[in-house]
Design a protein around this motif. Structure first.
Motif, mmCIF file in Angstrom:
data_model
loop_
_atom_site.group_PDB
_atom_site.id
_atom_site.type_symbol
_atom_site.label_atom_id
_atom_site.label_comp_id
_atom_site.label_asym_id
_atom_site.label_seq_id
_atom_site.Cartn_x
_atom_site.Cartn_y
_atom_site.Cartn_z
ATOM 1 N N LEU A 1 0.832 -1.203 0.000
ATOM 2 C CA LEU A 1 0.000 0.000 0.000
ATOM 3 C C LEU A 1 0.863 1.247 0.000
ATOM 4 O O LEU A 1 0.527 2.235 -0.622
ATOM 5 C CB LEU A 1 -0.901 0.046 1.234
ATOM 6 C CG LEU A 1 -2.100 -0.856 1.268
ATOM 7 C CD1 LEU A 1 -2.937 -0.552 2.502
ATOM 8 C CD2 LEU A 1 -2.941 -0.692 0.033
ATOM 9 N N THR B 1 3.204 7.576 5.022
ATOM 10 C CA THR B 1 1.788 7.736 4.714
ATOM 11 C C THR B 1 1.213 8.682 5.745
ATOM 12 O O THR B 1 1.911 9.098 6.670
ATOM 13 C CB THR B 1 1.027 6.393 4.692
ATOM 14 O OG1 THR B 1 -0.265 6.610 4.130
ATOM 15 C CG2 THR B 1 0.895 5.792 6.077
ATOM 16 N N ASP C 1 -4.821 9.567 3.804
ATOM 17 C CA ASP C 1 -4.521 8.706 2.650
ATOM 18 C C ASP C 1 -4.697 7.231 2.985
ATOM 19 O O ASP C 1 -5.233 6.465 2.187
ATOM 20 C CB ASP C 1 -3.101 8.955 2.137
ATOM 21 C CG ASP C 1 -2.950 10.296 1.443
ATOM 22 O OD1 ASP C 1 -3.977 10.932 1.111
ATOM 23 O OD2 ASP C 1 -1.792 10.722 1.249
ATOM 24 N N SER D 1 -7.427 4.610 1.379
ATOM 25 C CA SER D 1 -6.966 3.399 0.715
ATOM 26 C C SER D 1 -7.577 2.145 1.334
ATOM 27 O O SER D 1 -8.075 1.262 0.622
ATOM 28 C CB SER D 1 -5.437 3.338 0.766
ATOM 29 O OG SER D 1 -4.962 2.189 0.142
ATOM 30 N N ARG E 1 -11.427 1.965 0.758
ATOM 31 C CA ARG E 1 -11.722 1.572 -0.621
ATOM 32 C C ARG E 1 -11.572 0.064 -0.777
ATOM 33 O O ARG E 1 -12.390 -0.600 -1.388
ATOM 34 C CB ARG E 1 -10.785 2.319 -1.573
ATOM 35 C CG ARG E 1 -11.079 2.094 -3.030
ATOM 36 C CD ARG E 1 -10.287 3.006 -3.970
ATOM 37 N NE ARG E 1 -8.905 3.214 -3.588
ATOM 38 C CZ ARG E 1 -8.393 4.413 -3.257
ATOM 39 N NH1 ARG E 1 -9.139 5.484 -3.278
ATOM 40 N NH2 ARG E 1 -7.127 4.518 -2.930
ATOM 41 N N ARG E 2 -10.510 -0.495 -0.206
ATOM 42 C CA ARG E 2 -10.301 -1.950 -0.304
ATOM 43 C C ARG E 2 -11.401 -2.721 0.429
ATOM 44 O O ARG E 2 -11.835 -3.767 -0.026
ATOM 45 C CB ARG E 2 -8.928 -2.313 0.223
ATOM 46 C CG ARG E 2 -7.847 -2.031 -0.804
ATOM 47 C CD ARG E 2 -6.457 -2.203 -0.231
ATOM 48 N NE ARG E 2 -5.441 -2.125 -1.255
ATOM 49 C CZ ARG E 2 -5.100 -1.014 -1.893
ATOM 50 N NH1 ARG E 2 -5.708 0.125 -1.630
ATOM 51 N NH2 ARG E 2 -4.154 -1.020 -2.818
#
Length: 88
Positions: free
Chosen positions: A67, A72, A76, A80, A83-84
């Motif tokens: 990822l 990070t 963000d 991420s 969304r997964r």
């Protein structure tokens, strides 16, 4: 989220790595908000991971896929991972 639909999250790093420490704080916060378990893996304990990632830590894996490397931030990572999870 249904049981078994959780992502397998792993943070690869090593001791005395300030970027790894920073990433761990972000991962802890985001995974807690999403109720996701995660594990911290010391690459020094795994020669194959050490050979692959020694110059690229920290690395966050979700279900074995990278990822991020190095840095990070909470927004963000939240985007991420969310969304997964929603694509499951």
């Amino acid at each position: 989220m249904m049981p078994g639909n959780s992502l397998k999250i792993a943070l690869l790093g090593k001791p005395e790595c300030h970027l790894c420490e920073d990433a761990e704080i972000v991962v802890q916060k985001v995974c807690a908000r999403l109720s996701l378990p995660w594990e911290k893996i010391n690459i020094e304990d795994h020669p194959d991971l050490y050979d692959r990632y020694k110059e690229e830590i920290p690395v966050l894996l979700a279900d074995g896929r990278e990822l991020f490397k190095y840095r990070t931030n909470e927004p963000d990572l939240m985007k991420s991972l969310s969304r997964r999870l929603s694509s499951r």
